[in-house]
Scaffold this active site. Structure first.
Site, PDB file in Angstrom:
ATOM      1  N   GLU A  60      45.701  44.397  36.803  1.00 39.75           N
ATOM      2  CA  GLU A  60      46.491  43.205  36.489  1.00 39.75           C
ATOM      3  C   GLU A  60      47.495  43.438  35.369  1.00 39.75           C
ATOM      4  O   GLU A  60      48.632  42.957  35.426  1.00 39.75           O
ATOM      5  CB  GLU A  60      45.586  42.015  36.126  1.00 39.75           C
ATOM      6  CG  GLU A  60      44.898  41.371  37.332  1.00 39.75           C
ATOM      7  CD  GLU A  60      43.599  42.047  37.737  1.00 39.75           C
ATOM      8  OE1 GLU A  60      43.221  43.033  37.067  1.00 39.75           O
ATOM      9  OE2 GLU A  60      42.960  41.599  38.701  1.00 39.75           O
ATOM     10  N   HIS A 129      34.910  33.631  36.418  1.00 39.03           N
ATOM     11  CA  HIS A 129      35.852  33.380  37.516  1.00 39.03           C
ATOM     12  C   HIS A 129      36.260  31.914  37.607  1.00 39.03           C
ATOM     13  O   HIS A 129      36.868  31.513  38.592  1.00 39.03           O
ATOM     14  CB  HIS A 129      35.224  33.784  38.863  1.00 39.03           C
ATOM     15  CG  HIS A 129      35.165  35.252  39.102  1.00 39.03           C
ATOM     16  ND1 HIS A 129      34.568  36.117  38.235  1.00 39.03           N
ATOM     17  CD2 HIS A 129      35.651  36.017  40.117  1.00 39.03           C
ATOM     18  CE1 HIS A 129      34.662  37.359  38.707  1.00 39.03           C
ATOM     19  NE2 HIS A 129      35.327  37.325  39.843  1.00 39.03           N
TER      20      HIS A 129
END
Lengths: 324, 359
Positions: A60, A129
């Site tokens: 990322e 998450h």
């Protein structure tokens, strides 16, 4: 009007913008050959090929930074984070590079990037998450933050975000991807910074964004049917820029406000809205501003319990009845 | 460590240098001298309390920025870290706009909003000037991605220090550069210290830092950064690889900074490094003195000419300070300019909704 899924509405936005502007490129993990982890980009790689829809490794920091660098050269990258929670490993690139480059260069460099993905709890995937970082990001001048509650808004806001010349952080929701809503065929745009009244009412204003709008609407139905309380539901749609006028006008009409927010309460979006109402509509209030946020702890996994950590119609009803 | 004279190759004869005119060579020298003089002036005003923040000086490393950027064509781009004055001046930014930025004035290259670590000149393909160690390495990747996407034959030169090589995003970037075949050149300026921590105390080294590129099947080179001819010769190979094969390269240049990590780094002398070490580099490995000797040996420069160039650049740096001192500070209203493109341009998007949340 056709009823289409939220994910399909986003998909249409991408396809239309890819065809309109050769600088639009979709980049992220599994967005191309796999059709997207949540199938938001389904079919786009097959249709537009390797150049316009680009799979990345799980990196990322590098791929978000790559998108920022490419945007400086005039590309309009639309970057997918499989979960907005993963922004934590790309935070330097988002905050310091996307967020500050224009300012630090005295306006010489633009960063027309969109970073998008789901930002929600409620799916039993645990705390790492389940973050809702719209408040973290909206706290950074230089970034814009958008949150769409239904398919219609998702398409119109996404197309505007892609055309915007500033970095736009776009919050989606895995629990909404399969939800259907009426979406007209053909092109339309929804400006950033314009809230939407999702339900008109007279007794109390519910201010919300994202999936919490749907929760607020459910509560409003019950309050109308069972408690004779008329709620006006305001969907912010855009956190920064923020449509203060629509919120304030509603509060001046109803004289009461309950803020429904999947953010945690501490410095959440609702904290900003609460402060704004207190500062600008204090004399119009007949009761303190109430808040219904996600419960203030890391997101619990337990499927039996997690639904109660998010705002529920019950908690909204209780809060509304406290002040009405 | 620098090679001994006995093992050194004559990089002056490399094709990229053999074709240089006398004027080109004097231009390289002047560019290095300009950086040296600018930095000395910057140290002076810093110590006089005329600028804020940090000041990371480039003295001793001039040949790296000047050599590498002197090879840039229309579609070649540069990005670097916070020790960025040398790169900025080397690509042609003026001493006035750079000095004014140090003073925090409205006439600075970033209108006084960036400061010492954040110079930018996109019109010269210069993308900064970045304060977070290695944070610029994915941006360099992105510049290369943009070049390839647009079908342009170019390269993105991304400079970083030896202290940046242990950041994760650098390796993520190397992997993606190789995977995507991107024309990015990572240039490690190894000045031996990441702030106060020596290379030995911060990095596991086999042959050198650039060798780590092997893990990504990326071509790499290690070279002396003190010789501007060598910097050009080595960098040109990487540029050719980028232009012709759209492939990345990692280069490591051995170099040395005469001052501390920043001017506030009081321990650099006799603390984490010995004063004799600094003196040895200044005496035996100074890039300007070495190139000056080269040019004198080539009979295209005299002592007097060098003195004249040095005096001109010294005067230029002093004049830049005067320019900066006489320049206005940004207005308070400028705090809110250059945050959002759409607001600055007062487009419809910029006029819709509230962007700033001051009471």
């Amino acid at each position: 009007m056709p009823l289409i899924e939220y994910r399909e509405a986003l998909n249409q936005a991408f396809a239309e913008e890819i065809e309109r502007d050769p600088n639009v490129v979709l980049i992220g993990e599994e967005v191309a050959q796999y059709d997207g982890a949540y199938k938001v980009t389904r079919g786009l790689w097959k249709k537009y090929g390797d150049k316009r829809v680009v799979d990345t490794p799980i990196s990322e920091a590098a791929f978000i930074g790559m998108g920022v660098g490419a945007s400086m050269l005039g590309l309009r990258p639309v970057m997918e984070l499989m979960f907005w929670s993963f922004a934590t490993v790309a935070y330097d690139q988002i905050i310091n590079n996307a967020g500050q480059i224009r300012y630090m260069s005295g306006g010489l460099i633009n960063c027309p990037i969109v970073i998008r993905g789901p930002a929600n709890g409620g799916t039993n995937v645990g705390a790492t998450h389940s973050h809702t970082p719209e408040n973290w990001l909206a706290a950074i001048p230089g970034l814009k933050v958008v949150s769409a509650a239904n398919a219609y808004d998702a398409k119109g806001l996404m197309k505007t975000a892609i055309r915007d010349n500033d970095p736009v952080m776009f919050m989606e929701n895995t629990l909404l991807y399969g939800e259907k809503y009426e979406v007209p065929e053909g092109e339309y745009l929804i400006p950033l910074g314009v809230a939407d009244i999702k339900r008109e009412g007279t007794d109390v204003t519910l201010v919300s964004h994202g999936r919490a709008v749907l929760t607020a609407l459910k509560a409003a139905e019950i309050l109308a049917a069972e408690h004779d309380i008329s709620c006006e539901v305001v969907d912010l749609r855009s956190i920064r820029p923020l449509d203060e006028e629509t919120v304030l006008a509603s509060v001046r009409k109803t004289h009461r406000a309950v803020l429904v927010d999947e953010n945690k309460p501490f410095c959440g979006v609702s904290a900003q809205i609460s402060s704004m109402i207190m500062e600008q509509a204090f004399d119009d209030l007949d009761a303190p501003v109430g808040r219904v946020c996600s419960l203030d702890a890391p997101a619990i996994y337990s499927p039996a319990v997690e639904p109660f950590q998010l705002p529920t119609p019950d908690r909204i009803i209780r809060k509304v009845k406290e002040i009405c | 460590m620098p090679k001994s004279a006995a093992t050194s190759v004559d990089f002056a004869a490399a094709p990229v240098n053999a074709t240089l005119s006398k004027e080109d060579k004097l231009g390289l020298l002047r560019s290095m001298v300009r950086i040296r003089r600018f930095e000395l002036q910057a140290a002076k005003i810093y110590n006089a309390g005329k600028m804020g923040g940090f000041l990371h000086l480039y003295n001793g490393q001039e040949s790296v920025a000047v050599g590498a950027t002197s090879l840039m064509g229309d579609n070649d781009h540069v990005i670097t870290a916070y020790r960025n004055h040398g790169h900025a001046l080397a690509v042609g930014m003026s001493m006035n706009e750079c000095m004014a930025e140090l003073y925090g004035k409205a006439t600075g290259c970033s209108k006084g909003k960036g400061g010492s670590m954040h110079f930018f000149a996109p019109d010269k393909n210069y993308w900064g000037g970045h304060g977070i160690v290695a944070g610029q390495t994915p941006l360099g990747l992105g510049l290369a991605f943009g070049l390839k996407y647009k079908g342009l034959t170019g390269a993105a030169m991304c400079f970083l220090g030896d202290g940046a090589v242990n950041q994760g995003c650098f390796y993520e970037s190397l992997n993606m550069a190789a995977l995507f075949g991107l024309p990015v050149i990572y240039i490690i300026e190894n000045n031996k210290y990441s702030m106060g921590t020596s290379l030995e105390r911060s990095s596991v080294v086999d042959k050198c830092l650039a060798q780590r590129a092997e893990a990504f099947k990326i071509d790499w080179a290690q070279a002396d950064g003190e010789d501007v001819y060598e910097v050009r010769a080595v960098t040109q190979k990487a540029i050719d690889r980028a232009h012709k094969e759209s492939k990345p390269t990692v280069i490591e240049f051995d170099t040395y900074r005469y001052y501390g990590h920043s001017v506030a780094d009081a321990k650099h002398k006799g603390g984490y490094r010995k004063e004799e070490e600094i003196e040895k580099y200044k005496k035996e490995h100074d890039p300007i003195q070495l190139f000056k000797s080269h040019l004198i040996a080539e009979k295209i420069l005299s002592e007097e000419q060098f003195e004249a160039i040095d005096a001109e650049e010294k005067a230029g740096a002093a004049a830049a300070s005067e320019f900066a001192e006489e320049s206005p500070a940004p207005t308070e209203a400028a705090i809110f300019e250059d945050v959002y493109f759409e607001v600055d341009r007062q487009t419809e998007a910029g006029r819709t909704g509230r962007h700033f949340f001051n009471n």
